[in-house]
Design a protein around this motif. Structure first.
Motif, PDB file in Angstrom:
ATOM      1  N   ALA A 581       0.830  -1.207   0.000  1.00 16.18           N
ATOM      2  CA  ALA A 581       0.000   0.000   0.000  1.00 16.18           C
ATOM      3  C   ALA A 581       0.861   1.252   0.000  1.00 16.18           C
ATOM      4  O   ALA A 581       0.549   2.243  -0.681  1.00 16.18           O
ATOM      5  CB  ALA A 581      -0.936  -0.003   1.214  1.00 16.18           C
ATOM      6  N   THR A 582       1.958   1.229   0.732  1.00 16.13           N
ATOM      7  CA  THR A 582       2.860   2.389   0.790  1.00 16.13           C
ATOM      8  C   THR A 582       3.478   2.654  -0.582  1.00 16.13           C
ATOM      9  O   THR A 582       3.622   3.810  -1.006  1.00 16.13           O
ATOM     10  CB  THR A 582       3.955   2.156   1.835  1.00 16.13           C
ATOM     11  OG1 THR A 582       3.340   1.967   3.123  1.00 16.13           O
ATOM     12  CG2 THR A 582       4.899   3.334   1.909  1.00 16.13           C
ATOM     13  N   ALA A 583       3.830   1.572  -1.288  1.00 17.54           N
ATOM     14  CA  ALA A 583       4.385   1.731  -2.642  1.00 17.54           C
ATOM     15  C   ALA A 583       3.346   2.337  -3.575  1.00 17.54           C
ATOM     16  O   ALA A 583       3.670   3.189  -4.429  1.00 17.54           O
ATOM     17  CB  ALA A 583       4.843   0.378  -3.171  1.00 17.54           C
ATOM     18  N   ALA A 584       2.078   1.930  -3.434  1.00 22.16           N
ATOM     19  CA  ALA A 584       1.014   2.465  -4.286  1.00 22.16           C
ATOM     20  C   ALA A 584       0.759   3.943  -3.984  1.00 22.16           C
ATOM     21  O   ALA A 584       0.356   4.721  -4.869  1.00 22.16           O
ATOM     22  CB  ALA A 584      -0.269   1.666  -4.090  1.00 22.16           C
ATOM     23  N   LEU A 585       0.984   4.365  -2.767  1.00 21.02           N
ATOM     24  CA  LEU A 585       0.783   5.764  -2.382  1.00 21.02           C
ATOM     25  C   LEU A 585       1.840   6.676  -3.001  1.00 21.02           C
ATOM     26  O   LEU A 585       1.590   7.867  -3.237  1.00 21.02           O
ATOM     27  CB  LEU A 585       0.826   5.897  -0.853  1.00 21.02           C
ATOM     28  CG  LEU A 585      -0.468   5.598  -0.092  1.00 21.02           C
ATOM     29  CD1 LEU A 585      -0.186   5.384   1.395  1.00 21.02           C
ATOM     30  CD2 LEU A 585      -1.464   6.739  -0.283  1.00 21.02           C
ATOM     31  N   SER A 586       2.992   6.107  -3.267  1.00 23.49           N
ATOM     32  CA  SER A 586       4.088   6.921  -3.809  1.00 23.49           C
ATOM     33  C   SER A 586       3.715   7.477  -5.178  1.00 23.49           C
ATOM     34  O   SER A 586       3.454   6.730  -6.123  1.00 23.49           O
ATOM     35  CB  SER A 586       5.360   6.067  -3.919  1.00 23.49           C
ATOM     36  OG  SER A 586       6.423   6.834  -4.455  1.00 23.49           O
ATOM     37  N   GLY A 587       3.646   8.784  -5.273  1.00 19.47           N
ATOM     38  CA  GLY A 587       3.340   9.455  -6.535  1.00 19.47           C
ATOM     39  C   GLY A 587       1.867   9.511  -6.873  1.00 19.47           C
ATOM     40  O   GLY A 587       1.497  10.054  -7.919  1.00 19.47           O
ATOM     41  N   ALA A 588       1.010   8.926  -6.045  1.00 22.89           N
ATOM     42  CA  ALA A 588      -0.439   8.924  -6.332  1.00 22.89           C
ATOM     43  C   ALA A 588      -1.053  10.241  -5.898  1.00 22.89           C
ATOM     44  O   ALA A 588      -0.836  10.702  -4.771  1.00 22.89           O
ATOM     45  CB  ALA A 588      -1.122   7.767  -5.614  1.00 22.89           C
ATOM     46  N   ALA A 589      -1.847  10.840  -6.795  1.00 22.84           N
ATOM     47  CA  ALA A 589      -2.455  12.140  -6.507  1.00 22.84           C
ATOM     48  C   ALA A 589      -3.722  12.010  -5.682  1.00 22.84           C
ATOM     49  O   ALA A 589      -4.110  12.933  -4.962  1.00 22.84           O
ATOM     50  CB  ALA A 589      -2.748  12.886  -7.810  1.00 22.84           C
ATOM     51  N   VAL A 594      -4.423   5.283  -6.189  1.00 21.51           N
ATOM     52  CA  VAL A 594      -3.947   4.207  -5.312  1.00 21.51           C
ATOM     53  C   VAL A 594      -4.699   2.913  -5.615  1.00 21.51           C
ATOM     54  O   VAL A 594      -4.108   1.835  -5.743  1.00 21.51           O
ATOM     55  CB  VAL A 594      -4.129   4.601  -3.827  1.00 21.51           C
ATOM     56  CG1 VAL A 594      -3.780   3.414  -2.921  1.00 21.51           C
ATOM     57  CG2 VAL A 594      -3.264   5.801  -3.481  1.00 21.51           C
ATOM     58  N   ALA A 595      -6.042   3.021  -5.719  1.00 18.56           N
ATOM     59  CA  ALA A 595      -6.869   1.850  -6.007  1.00 18.56           C
ATOM     60  C   ALA A 595      -6.484   1.218  -7.329  1.00 18.56           C
ATOM     61  O   ALA A 595      -6.439  -0.018  -7.465  1.00 18.56           O
ATOM     62  CB  ALA A 595      -8.345   2.244  -6.010  1.00 18.56           C
ATOM     63  N   SER A 596      -6.183   2.054  -8.336  1.00 19.71           N
ATOM     64  CA  SER A 596      -5.813   1.548  -9.657  1.00 19.71           C
ATOM     65  C   SER A 596      -4.518   0.739  -9.580  1.00 19.71           C
ATOM     66  O   SER A 596      -4.399  -0.331 -10.180  1.00 19.71           O
ATOM     67  CB  SER A 596      -5.666   2.708 -10.638  1.00 19.71           C
ATOM     68  OG  SER A 596      -5.272   2.235 -11.912  1.00 19.71           O
ATOM     69  N   LYS A 597      -3.533   1.243  -8.844  1.00 15.46           N
ATOM     70  CA  LYS A 597      -2.262   0.540  -8.707  1.00 15.46           C
ATOM     71  C   LYS A 597      -2.428  -0.802  -7.989  1.00 15.46           C
ATOM     72  O   LYS A 597      -1.740  -1.778  -8.289  1.00 15.46           O
ATOM     73  CB  LYS A 597      -1.261   1.404  -7.936  1.00 15.46           C
ATOM     74  CG  LYS A 597      -0.772   2.622  -8.691  1.00 15.46           C
ATOM     75  CD  LYS A 597       0.262   3.367  -7.853  1.00 15.46           C
ATOM     76  CE  LYS A 597       0.795   4.600  -8.564  1.00 15.46           C
ATOM     77  NZ  LYS A 597       1.823   5.304  -7.763  1.00 15.46           N
TER      78      LYS A 597
END
Length: 700
Positions: A581-589, A594-597
């Protein structure tokens, strides 16, 4: 109201008032007897509370009184579960008594003689006085009954006076308890800031969305928690691993000795022979007394009072018929129908009870009753004579016994009023004395049957018992090495059962009605021991192994490691999913990114309050909801390790409640809730602070 009747009828209330309500009953311990060895004194001590010993003999007497009261309130005998409940409840009352006594003494709280008198006979009597001196029909407090009772108390036998003194002691100590609790309650207060915060937590609404990586999405086989995971989880939740009392865990195997088909067939054959004798019997009362397990008195009964398998047949049978034998609920039953007739459903009656003991014997009591009956027949008032000559509680109501159905009175009295006619006057002698009875009225009519009932339970034969014991002995022989217990269970095709957390005071083992013998062994054995004896119960034999000992206090990690394994697996999953989840947050606006990643859906949630942190369809998520209320609208959180999985949340907005204008009302509501918690919290605080040793398992 006669004092004898009052004390007889309310013995249960008096005892309960003394040992149940009177949690502050003053205890006077025996002085140390000079010359008696210390170890001898300790043998009589079943426990210690805050440095004060509880003696076996004193505690046993309290259990006896509590059991007597319980039997009176519930009826019948106590089964092992009921007896265990009474014993444990008596122990808790004893602990509370000692702890509160010390607090009361420390604070100097007392109940003066004038205050006690006011509680009994003042303008606002104690609730126990009101309950015991109220008209059963109207429910209204009858002060004249109380006054009459108090005027006669000094003339009564010492035993009756002692019971009354116990009742007064209960009122006194209940008042002391109230004083103490009021002091504690009055020390609790709510500030205006707390009131506003509570109002906000209950009324401020949060709207947010979340993305969830749930723990169930990761197969348990792919997760192998490390020792570090166990240690970290244990350290973070250490407060939950405090053992309130010392416990034992026992594994055991049961060898069934229930009646076999052959046993049942033999009992059926014997019962058939007994039926022939019953059919020919000319003294049915004696036959039932000698041959029946259940000594049901021969009397008239309504349909529905017998076992269902027997009931309908009895009421279809003609007088003189023998119904049965029938097998139902592991009992063989048969009934001889002695008579059938139509009878009132209920009777309203009055009586005047003459006590032979105070009249100089049964003959004189009968003569006096006959004289009273003659006066009534000549026109004297039954009610006035009842008030003048009656000796039980009904005299204050003019002898009125109210309306009652069959089964409410003793058989002789019941037959007199149900077989008589309205308006009839009778004189009858029973075990309670001599009665002058007036049948006021009768209502309804239905068929009743006079029945003599014989029943015998299906019991285990000695052969069946011996077979079960032989199997248990063979198994015990095969597990002389305790490490072979599980292997021996598997090899013999048996079922191993586990009873976790046996305590010294309240032992409960599934499938065993009274497991005290096993508990007593378990508290003497060492961890890993197999009992050298085979435990014998009514219809089973048990071989047991002590698998775990948990001391009172903080449990070490090794004691809880197995039980926390599912939680630690989720703890390890949380680490994995949190990284994802932390990796998905990186760069997410935003949360959609986040959900897409993560390949997950964004789930919206509406109208959540801080005071009820439950996410619909999932679970209680304190960390998640707490994070939501700390976010600014439009902001995303970091990855949150929750109960159901790892979350990322985004606050949509908050609906603020109207400003709190009346803090007094809010405080009042909060104080009401706190007030309900005060007694339990106060006792818990006293208990946590005190050093309590419970050795009951050595004695009971």
């Amino acid at each position: 109201m006669g004092i004898m009747s009052f004390l007889r009828e309310r013995a249960g209330y008096i005892i309960m008032g003394a040992i149940g309500v009177a949690i502050l009953a003053f205890l006077v311990g025996d002085g140390i007897r000079y010359g008696q060895p210390f170890w001898s004194q300790q043998q009589n001590v079943i426990g210690e509370v805050a440095g004060e010993s509880i003696k076996y003999d004193e505690f046993s007497k309290k259990i006896e009184r509590a059991e007597a009261s319980f039997r009176q309130q519930m009826g019948g005998t106590l089964n092992p579960q009921m007896a265990a409940y009474v014993q444990d409840n008596t122990w808790k009352q004893e602990v509370s008594t000692i702890l509160l006594q010390k607090e009361v003494n420390r604070l100097g709280l007392v109940v003066s003689k004038s205050e006690l008198n006011d509680l009994v006979n003042g303008q606002n009597p104690d609730q126990q006085i009101i309950q015991n001196f109220s008209d059963p029909k109207t429910g209204q407090f009858n002060r004249s009954q109380l006054t009459s009772f108090l005027q006669n108390i000094d003339t009564q036998p010492a035993e009756m006076q002692a019971q009354w003194n116990l009742f007064l002691e209960g009122i006194k100590n209940n008042r002391l308890s109230q004083k103490y609790m009021n002091l504690v309650k009055n020390s609790v207060y709510i500030t205006s800031l707390e009131a506003r915060e509570d109002y906000s937590q209950r009324n401020k609404l949060a709207n947010f969305s979340y993305v969830l990586l749930d723990y169930a999405s990761v197969d348990n086989s792919k997760v192998k928690p490390t020792d570090a995971d166990y240690q970290e989880y244990y350290n973070e939740n250490k407060a939950t691993f405090k053992n309130e009392e010392e416990t034992r865990t026992v594994d055991y195997v049961v060898f069934d000795a229930k009646p076999s088909k052959a046993d049942s067939a033999e009992i059926k054959s014997n019962f058939d022979k007994l039926a022939a004798d019953f059919r020919a019997s000319t003294n049915d009362s004696m036959f039932v007394s000698i041959n029946s397990d259940a000594k049901m008195p021969i009397s008239y009964i309504h349909k529905g009072q017998l076992d269902p398998a027997l009931d309908s047949l009895v009421f279809k049978a003609a007088p003189g018929a023998l119904v049965g034998p029938l097998l139902s609920n592991d009992k063989y039953r048969m009934a001889k129908v002695l008579d059938k007739r139509s009878s009132p459903d209920s009777v309203k009656a009055s009586h005047i009870l003459i006590n032979p003991a105070t009249e100089g014997g049964a003959d004189k009591a009968k003569a006096k009753a006959d004289s009273i009956a003659n006066l009534i027949r000549k026109g004297a008032s039954f009610s006035d004579l009842a008030k003048q000559f009656g000796t039980d509680a009904s005299k204050d109501k003019g002898g009125d016994l109210g309306t009652f159905g069959r089964g409410a009175m003793i058989p002789a009295f019941e037959e007199a009023v149900f077989n008589g006619k309205p308006g009839e006057l009778k004189v009858l002698t029973t075990q309670f004395g001599t009665h002058v009875i007036h049948i006021d009225s009768q209502k309804g009519s239905s068929v009743v049957a006079k029945v003599a009932l014989v029943e015998k339970g299906v019991t285990t034969s000695s052969k069946t018992q011996n077979d079960a014991y032989t199997r248990a002995s063979a198994f015990l022989t095969s597990v002389k090495d305790p490490d072979e217990f599980d292997a021996a269970v598997s090899k013999a095709g048996l079922r191993k059962l586990t009873s976790p957390e046996l305590s010294g005071g309240q032992a409960s083992i599934p499938g065993i009605e009274n497991p005290r013998k096993i508990a007593q062994w378990a508290f003497k054995a060492n961890e890993g021991d197999v009992a050298e004896e085979i435990f014998s119960f009514d219809d089973k034999y048990v071989v047991a192994k002590l698998t775990d000992i948990r001391k009172k206090g903080q449990l070490p990690l090794e004691k809880v490691k197995k039980s926390i394994e599912p939680m630690v697996i989720n703890y390890a999953k949380a680490k994995m999913l949190n990284e994802k989840a932390t990796a998905a947050l990186s760069g997410a606006a935003n949360l959609n990114a986040v959900a897409s990643k993560l390949g997950k859906q964004v789930v919206p949630v509406q109208n959540i309050v801080f005071a009820n942190p439950i996410i619909p369809g999932l679970s209680q998520e304190n960390k998640v909801i707490g994070t939501v209320f700390g976010l600014k609208p439009g902001k995303m959180s970091k990855a949150i390790n929750g109960e159901a999985g790892v979350y990322v949340v985004s606050a949509a907005g908050f609906n603020e409640p109207p400003a709190l204008t009346n803090t007094y009302k809010q405080k009042e509501q909060m104080m009401q809730m706190l007030g309900q918690q005060v007694p339990n919290q106060a006792f818990k605080a006293l208990t946590d602070k005190a050093n309590i040793k419970d050795n009951r398992v050595k004695f009971f």
